[in-house]
Motif scaffolding. Structure first.
Motif, PDB file in Angstrom:
ATOM      1  N   VAL A 102       0.855  -1.189   0.000  1.00  0.00           N
ATOM      2  CA  VAL A 102       0.000   0.000   0.000  1.00  0.00           C
ATOM      3  C   VAL A 102       0.893   1.241   0.000  1.00  0.00           C
ATOM      4  N   ASN A 103       0.863   1.982  -1.106  1.00  0.00           N
ATOM      5  CA  ASN A 103       1.664   3.212  -1.217  1.00  0.00           C
ATOM      6  C   ASN A 103       3.133   2.991  -0.851  1.00  0.00           C
ATOM      7  N   GLY A 104       3.667   1.857  -1.311  1.00  0.00           N
ATOM      8  CA  GLY A 104       5.077   1.564  -1.062  1.00  0.00           C
ATOM      9  C   GLY A 104       5.365   0.990   0.307  1.00  0.00           C
ATOM     10  N   ILE A 105       4.322   0.724   1.094  1.00  0.00           N
ATOM     11  CA  ILE A 105       4.489   0.183   2.451  1.00  0.00           C
ATOM     12  C   ILE A 105       4.042  -1.275   2.455  1.00  0.00           C
ATOM     13  N   ASN A 106       4.825  -2.143   3.075  1.00  0.00           N
ATOM     14  CA  ASN A 106       4.446  -3.550   3.233  1.00  0.00           C
ATOM     15  C   ASN A 106       3.583  -3.690   4.487  1.00  0.00           C
ATOM     16  N   VAL A 107       2.289  -3.887   4.264  1.00  0.00           N
ATOM     17  CA  VAL A 107       1.327  -3.975   5.373  1.00  0.00           C
ATOM     18  C   VAL A 107       1.183  -5.440   5.784  1.00  0.00           C
ATOM     19  N   HIS A 108       1.484  -5.734   7.040  1.00  0.00           N
ATOM     20  CA  HIS A 108       1.337  -7.088   7.586  1.00  0.00           C
ATOM     21  C   HIS A 108      -0.162  -7.356   7.743  1.00  0.00           C
ATOM     22  N   LYS A 109      -0.737  -7.995   6.740  1.00  0.00           N
ATOM     23  CA  LYS A 109      -2.201  -8.096   6.641  1.00  0.00           C
ATOM     24  C   LYS A 109      -2.834  -8.866   7.796  1.00  0.00           C
ATOM     25  N   TYR A 110      -2.096  -9.824   8.353  1.00  0.00           N
ATOM     26  CA  TYR A 110      -2.659 -10.666   9.425  1.00  0.00           C
ATOM     27  C   TYR A 110      -1.908 -10.466  10.744  1.00  0.00           C
ATOM     28  N   GLY A 111      -1.537  -9.242  11.024  1.00  0.00           N
ATOM     29  CA  GLY A 111      -0.865  -8.946  12.294  1.00  0.00           C
ATOM     30  C   GLY A 111       0.644  -8.883  12.145  1.00  0.00           C
ATOM     31  N   ALA A 112       1.272  -8.217  13.112  1.00  0.00           N
ATOM     32  CA  ALA A 112       2.726  -7.997  13.056  1.00  0.00           C
ATOM     33  C   ALA A 112       3.489  -9.311  13.128  1.00  0.00           C
ATOM     34  N   HIS A 113       4.459  -9.463  12.231  1.00  0.00           N
ATOM     35  CA  HIS A 113       5.331 -10.637  12.247  1.00  0.00           C
ATOM     36  C   HIS A 113       6.785 -10.167  12.307  1.00  0.00           C
ATOM     37  N   TYR A 116      12.585  -6.297  23.016  1.00  0.00           N
ATOM     38  CA  TYR A 116      11.554  -7.226  23.508  1.00  0.00           C
ATOM     39  C   TYR A 116      12.038  -8.675  23.539  1.00  0.00           C
ATOM     40  N   PHE A 117      12.816  -9.050  22.537  1.00  0.00           N
ATOM     41  CA  PHE A 117      13.277 -10.438  22.451  1.00  0.00           C
ATOM     42  C   PHE A 117      14.719 -10.557  22.938  1.00  0.00           C
ATOM     43  N   ASN A 118      15.013 -11.685  23.558  1.00  0.00           N
ATOM     44  CA  ASN A 118      16.382 -11.952  23.978  1.00  0.00           C
ATOM     45  C   ASN A 118      17.191 -12.629  22.875  1.00  0.00           C
ATOM     46  N   ASP A 119      16.529 -12.948  21.759  1.00  0.00           N
ATOM     47  CA  ASP A 119      17.195 -13.721  20.711  1.00  0.00           C
ATOM     48  C   ASP A 119      18.315 -12.926  20.033  1.00  0.00           C
ATOM     49  N   ARG A 120      19.333 -13.668  19.631  1.00  0.00           N
ATOM     50  CA  ARG A 120      20.507 -13.039  19.021  1.00  0.00           C
ATOM     51  C   ARG A 120      20.196 -12.470  17.630  1.00  0.00           C
ATOM     52  N   TYR A 121      19.328 -13.152  16.897  1.00  0.00           N
ATOM     53  CA  TYR A 121      19.027 -12.739  15.525  1.00  0.00           C
ATOM     54  C   TYR A 121      17.574 -12.278  15.439  1.00  0.00           C
ATOM     55  N   GLN A 122      17.353 -11.105  14.876  1.00  0.00           N
ATOM     56  CA  GLN A 122      15.984 -10.658  14.629  1.00  0.00           C
ATOM     57  C   GLN A 122      15.965  -9.613  13.520  1.00  0.00           C
ATOM     58  N   GLY A 123      14.826  -9.528  12.872  1.00  0.00           N
ATOM     59  CA  GLY A 123      14.686  -8.562  11.786  1.00  0.00           C
ATOM     60  C   GLY A 123      13.469  -8.862  10.941  1.00  0.00           C
ATOM     61  N   ILE A 124      13.321  -8.073   9.880  1.00  0.00           N
ATOM     62  CA  ILE A 124      12.214  -8.184   8.930  1.00  0.00           C
ATOM     63  C   ILE A 124      12.832  -8.379   7.542  1.00  0.00           C
ATOM     64  N   PRO A 125      12.287  -9.267   6.693  1.00  0.00           N
ATOM     65  CA  PRO A 125      12.831  -9.419   5.335  1.00  0.00           C
ATOM     66  C   PRO A 125      12.817  -8.086   4.586  1.00  0.00           C
ATOM     67  N   VAL A 126      13.922  -7.769   3.959  1.00  0.00           N
ATOM     68  CA  VAL A 126      13.990  -6.534   3.179  1.00  0.00           C
ATOM     69  C   VAL A 126      13.014  -6.653   2.008  1.00  0.00           C
ATOM     70  N   GLY A 127      12.021  -5.760   1.973  1.00  0.00           N
ATOM     71  CA  GLY A 127      10.990  -5.844   0.938  1.00  0.00           C
ATOM     72  C   GLY A 127       9.769  -6.627   1.379  1.00  0.00           C
ATOM     73  N   GLY A 128       9.751  -7.074   2.645  1.00  0.00           N
ATOM     74  CA  GLY A 128       8.564  -7.746   3.183  1.00  0.00           C
ATOM     75  C   GLY A 128       8.614  -9.266   3.068  1.00  0.00           C
ATOM     76  N   TYR A 129       7.682  -9.915   3.750  1.00  0.00           N
ATOM     77  CA  TYR A 129       7.678 -11.385   3.843  1.00  0.00           C
ATOM     78  C   TYR A 129       7.349 -12.082   2.530  1.00  0.00           C
ATOM     79  N   ASN A 130       6.669 -11.365   1.612  1.00  0.00           N
ATOM     80  CA  ASN A 130       6.384 -11.997   0.317  1.00  0.00           C
ATOM     81  C   ASN A 130       7.671 -12.363  -0.409  1.00  0.00           C
ATOM     82  N   GLN A 131       8.730 -11.590  -0.153  1.00  0.00           N
ATOM     83  CA  GLN A 131      10.031 -11.893  -0.764  1.00  0.00           C
ATOM     84  C   GLN A 131      10.508 -13.283  -0.335  1.00  0.00           C
ATOM     85  N   LEU A 132      10.250 -13.615   0.929  1.00  0.00           N
ATOM     86  CA  LEU A 132      10.669 -14.923   1.458  1.00  0.00           C
ATOM     87  C   LEU A 132       9.798 -16.046   0.902  1.00  0.00           C
ATOM     88  N   THR A 133       8.475 -15.908   1.017  1.00  0.00           N
ATOM     89  CA  THR A 133       7.601 -17.009   0.606  1.00  0.00           C
ATOM     90  C   THR A 133       7.592 -17.187  -0.920  1.00  0.00           C
TER      91      THR A 133
END
Length: 367
Positions: A47-58, A183-200
Motif C-alpha cells: 500500500v503506497n510503497g508500504i508492506n502492510v502485515h495483513k494478518y498482524g505484526a510478524h 523485547y526479544f532476547n534472541d541473538r538474531y531478529q529482523g524483517i525481510p527486506v521488501g517484506g515477507y512476500n520476498q521470502l515465501t
C-alpha cells in the motif's frame, strides 16, 4: 497414477518450506491455498510503497543460527529490533518490563530500588497459592504493573476476566533489571527486506501453486492427484469435527491509510486499559524504516473464534487438550498424510519454530 509426489494444503511458512525442500530434491509438488494469495499469515499487502502485515505484526527472531542462515539464503533481513510501547490512559511505558518501565512507574533509578518496590507490593498481597491468572500475575509483579500493564490487555486478549482465567497461562513474567527495551532476547531478529512476500515467493519459486482452492470442496479429487498429502490446516476440520471443535481466539484488523508521514513514531504500541477496545496499533512502515509521505496503521481487535473466522491462538486448556489428543491419535494412523504447522498441530508457533518444524518433517520423509 498420481500426477504429483506431494499435494501441500496451505502455502504458509510450513507449506512453503516443505514444498521448497521437496522441489529441491526433485519431487513433483502441487501447493493449494483457499486464499487468493500465497504466504499464509505472513503475507504482506503493498500500500503506497508500504508492506502492510495483513494478518498482524510478524517479527522474525531466533537464537538458532542454522534457521537464521536458512531464511537469509532466500532474502536479506534488516536490523529491526522490536521495542514496543504501552499506553495506559495518558501514561506511556516501555516494554518489556525493564528499568525504563520501573522508572516511569515509580521514578526509581537502580535495580535494587525496583526489586524492593516489587517485593514490597507482592508481600503485601500475601498470595501463597494462586488460583487464577490475576492472582498468579499479582504474586509475580505486584499491583502497579498488573493493574496498568497486564490486566486490561489480558482480558481483551482472552475475552474473559483475569480472575476467570487459569493461572498456568502466566507461568512467569520476565522482569528485566537493565535499561533495555529489546523485547526479544534472541541473538538474531529482523524483517525481510521488501517484506515477507520476498521470502515465501522465493521458497515457492518454480512450484505450481493454485490459489482460491478449498481442499474440502474437492477433497477426493485433490487427494487423488498426489501420493502424499501435506496438510497444514485445522486438524479438527480434516476429520469433520467428529470429536468437537477445537477452540481458538481470533483477531479482527482495522487498516487505515493516513496522509501523514508518521502516526505514532513506533511500529507497535499496546493499549493496556480495558476500556480501549483494541489491544494495539501497528504502524507498518516502521518495520522497514520507511520514509514514505503517507502511512498505514492497523488496530487489532481480539475476538471469540467461530467457524468462518481466522483461527489465530489455540486455547490450550485441559478441555481442548483432550479433544486434540483424540484427533492426534487418528492423525498418527494416517499413512499418506503428513500434518504440520500451528493449525494441524494445535499449538502456538513462532516463525522460526515453524521453519524448523517443516525442515525436520520434510527431511524425515525425504529420507
Amino acid at each position: 497414477m498420481n500426477d504429483f509426489d506431494f499435494l501441500i494444503v496451505g502455502s504458509g511458512l510450513f507449506g512453503a518450506v516443505f514444498a521448497h525442500e521437496c522441489h529441491k530434491a526433485g519431487k513433483k509438488v502441487l501447493v493449494i491455498d483457499r486464499r487468493q494469495h500465497s504466504g499464509g499469515n505472513v503475507y504482506c499487502e503493498h500500500v503506497n510503497g508500504i508492506n502492510v502485515h495483513k494478518y498482524g505484526a510478524h517479527i522474525f527472531h531466533t537464537n538458532d543460527k542454522p534457521i537464521w542462515d536458512y531464511v537469509n539464503s532466500f532474502v536479506g533481513f534488516n536490523n529491526y529490533v522490536n521495542s514496543p510501547l504501552a499506553v495506559y490512559k495518558d501514561e506511556l511505558y516501555n516494554l518489556p518490563f525493564n528499568m525504563n518501565t520501573f522508572h516511569q512507574l515509580w521514578k526509581v533509578r537502580t535495580p535494587q530500588e525496583a526489586r524492593a518496590k516489587i517485593t514490597e507490593q507482592v508481600a503485601a498481597l500475601q498470595i501463597n497459592d494462586p488460583q487464577n491468572l490475576e492472582e498468579q500475575a499479582l504474586s509475580l509483579v505486584g499491583t502497579d504493573i498488573y493493574e496498568k500493564l497486564i490486566k486490561g490487555y489480558t482480558e481483551k486478549q482472552w475475552g474473559r476476566k483475569a480472575s476467570e482465567l487459569p493461572a498456568f497461562i502466566i507461568k512467569r513474567l520476565p522482569l528485566r533489571f537493565t535499561y533495555n527495551n529489546n523485547y526479544f532476547n534472541d541473538r538474531y531478529q529482523g524483517i525481510p527486506v521488501g517484506g515477507y512476500n520476498q521470502l515465501t515467493d522465493r521458497l515457492l519459486e518454480g512450484i505450481e501453486v493454485r490459489l482460491g482452492i478449498d481442499f474440502f470442496s474437492a477433497r477426493e479429487a485433490l487427494t487423488a492427484l498426489a501420493k502424499t498429502v501435506v496438510f497444514t490446516g485445522q486438524l479438527d476440520e480434516f476429520y469433520n469435527y467428529r470429536f468437537g471443535m477445537l477452540q481458538y481466539r481470533s483477531l479482527r484488523f482495522e487498516h487505515e491509510q493516513l496522509e501523514i508521514d508518521n502516526y505514532q513514531g513506533n511500529a507497535v504500541v499496546n493499549y493496556t486499559e480495558r476500556e480501549v477496545p483494541f489491544t494495539r496499533i501497528i504502524e507498518h512502515k516502521h518495520f522497514e524504516f520507511g520514509q514514505q509521505p503517507s502511512t498505514v496503521i492497523t488496530r487489532e481487535y481480539p475476538e471469540e473464534w467461530k467457524k468462518g473466522l481466522e483461527p489465530y491462538y489455540p486455547i490450550n486448556d485441559d478441555i481442548n487438550g483432550k479433544i486434540y489428543k483424540q484427533y492426534k491419535e487418528l492423525a498418527d494412523q494416517e499413512t499418506n498424510v503428513i500434518f504440520g504447522g500451528r493449525l494441524a498441530e494445535y499449538r502456538y508457533y513462532d516463525m522460526h519454530q515453524v521453519v524448523a518444524s517443516a525442515l525436520h518433517t520434510v527431511r524425515l520423509h525425504l529420507k
